[in-house]
Design an enzyme around this catalytic site. Structure first.
Site, mmCIF file in Angstrom:
data_model
loop_
_atom_site.group_PDB
_atom_site.id
_atom_site.type_symbol
_atom_site.label_atom_id
_atom_site.label_comp_id
_atom_site.label_asym_id
_atom_site.label_seq_id
_atom_site.Cartn_x
_atom_site.Cartn_y
_atom_site.Cartn_z
ATOM 1 N N GLY A 303 -19.730 -27.746 -39.540
ATOM 2 C CA GLY A 303 -18.999 -26.353 -39.096
ATOM 3 C C GLY A 303 -17.522 -26.904 -38.710
ATOM 4 O O GLY A 303 -16.900 -27.505 -39.442
ATOM 5 N N GLU A 304 -17.041 -26.268 -37.680
ATOM 6 C CA GLU A 304 -15.595 -26.225 -37.351
ATOM 7 C C GLU A 304 -14.688 -26.068 -38.323
ATOM 8 O O GLU A 304 -13.482 -26.406 -38.375
ATOM 9 C CB GLU A 304 -15.564 -27.498 -36.467
ATOM 10 C CG GLU A 304 -15.611 -28.794 -37.102
ATOM 11 C CD GLU A 304 -15.333 -29.859 -36.199
ATOM 12 O OE1 GLU A 304 -14.559 -30.771 -36.592
ATOM 13 O OE2 GLU A 304 -16.054 -30.128 -35.143
#
Length: 337
Positions: A303-304
């Site tokens: 993610g991120e």
């Protein structure tokens, strides 16, 4: 720009801007004259033409690219749907700001500016098995926070997220938007074992049953089983469309933000590129529904915006080849008769 009302949001979704047909034609004509066999750079050629259309110029470029990481906390974590505690969201936001996370390094490697947008981290969304995750006002505020992260002058934006518990919200959004069994959309997220995944599936099933009689509109789906950071990504994607800015999606969670919008208006994905297909089991299924072919398959699941940032290096290569290669005439190379 803010989404001051549900009507503002719905109007934006119903009135989507389109790419510049003249710029697409010019880019296609240039590709036909470059010193290579037609189609030999395959997807790289397609990327260059895609960007030409949305940037409105024959030779698109990324002078100013941005990564926007939105962060939010989820009340549904009370049911043990994550392998990590909710306070990790706040800790990771601090790490982003200190420059110590993967996205800091990957954004720098792709020459992208990075902004972090935490949204009411001290106030988790409601437990959506018993109530809507957000009130109408909270959802509009989150959509607006996303829209405000996108400004004129950007050549590209990569959207990503941080929020413990948000793969649960993503699976709920995907199921409510496109149907099918909850189990088909649900994976380990931060690293749940088999028992944890079964618990997560049961939680999502309860949530969808609780909201089963609610209107099946994009806004209601986002606010009932989404999260602040996910709604913010939806707002950013919609604002980017208004401004004609290409969007690079990250993983399953970032992609889920557009699921309710695409279920209502499939054309909303036309300015989006899927940066990668993550290891989360539902991501490929979701990309199929969105009509997006990912650039990379690296089995990432962080993610991120990490996968999206890595994909920008491929995009830069595509644009460089398109802009910098000589034509047959310039290189005095014989082209096709």
């Amino acid at each position: 720009m803010t989404f001051a009302s549900i009507e503002t949001f719905e109007t934006a979704l119903a009135s989507l801007t389109q790419p510049d047909a003249a710029a697409i034609a010019a880019a296609q004509a240039r590709q036909a004259q470059l010193t290579k066999p037609a189609g030999s750079l395959a997807r790289l050629e397609e990327i260059a033409i895609f960007f030409a259309g949305w940037q409105g110029r024959e030779r698109p470029r990324i002078d100013r690219g941005r990564v926007a990481v939105f962060a939010g906390n989820h009340g549904v974590t009370v049911h043990g749907v994550s392998a990590f505690p909710a306070d990790v969201t706040v800790q990771m936001v601090a790490n982003f700001r200190a420059g110590g996370a993967a996205i800091n390094a990957l954004a720098k490697a792709a020459d992208l500016e990075l902004i972090i947008v935490p949204i009411d981290l001290d106030t988790p969304t409601a437990d959506f098995t018993v109530a809507p995750a957000m009130s109408e006002a909270e959802c509009l505020a989150a959509l607006s926070a996303g829209a405000e992260a996108v400004e004129p002058g950007l050549d590209l934006i990569v959207v990503g997220e941080m929020g413990i518990g948000n793969s649960t919200a993503a699976a709920a959004l995907a199921t409510r938007s496109f149907g099918g069994a909850v189990a088909d959309w649900t994976g380990p997220g931060t690293g749940l074992d088999g028992a944890g995944i079964a618990r997560k599936i049961a939680v999502i099933e309860r949530a969808l049953q609780h909201h089963g009689s609610a209107p099946m509109t994009p806004f209601e789906t986002l606010r009932r089983v989404g999260g602040r950071e996910i709604a913010a990504i939806a707002g950013a994607i919609l604002r980017a469309r208004q401004l004609g800015i290409p969007v690079v999606l990250d993983g399953f969670i970032a992609s889920s933000a557009i699921a309710p919008l695409a279920a209502a208006n499939p054309g909303v994905t036309a300015h989006c590129i899927a940066g990668h297909c993550s290891a989360e089991p539902g991501h490929q299924k979701l990309l199929d529904q969105l009509g997006l072919n990912p650039l990379l398959r690296l089995n990432m699941r962080l993610g991120e915006a990490s996968g999206g940032a890595v994909a920008v290096n491929i995009i830069r290569s595509a644009l460089a080849a398109h802009a910098q290669m000589a034509t047959f005439a310039e290189a005095a190379v014989s082209g096709r008769e």
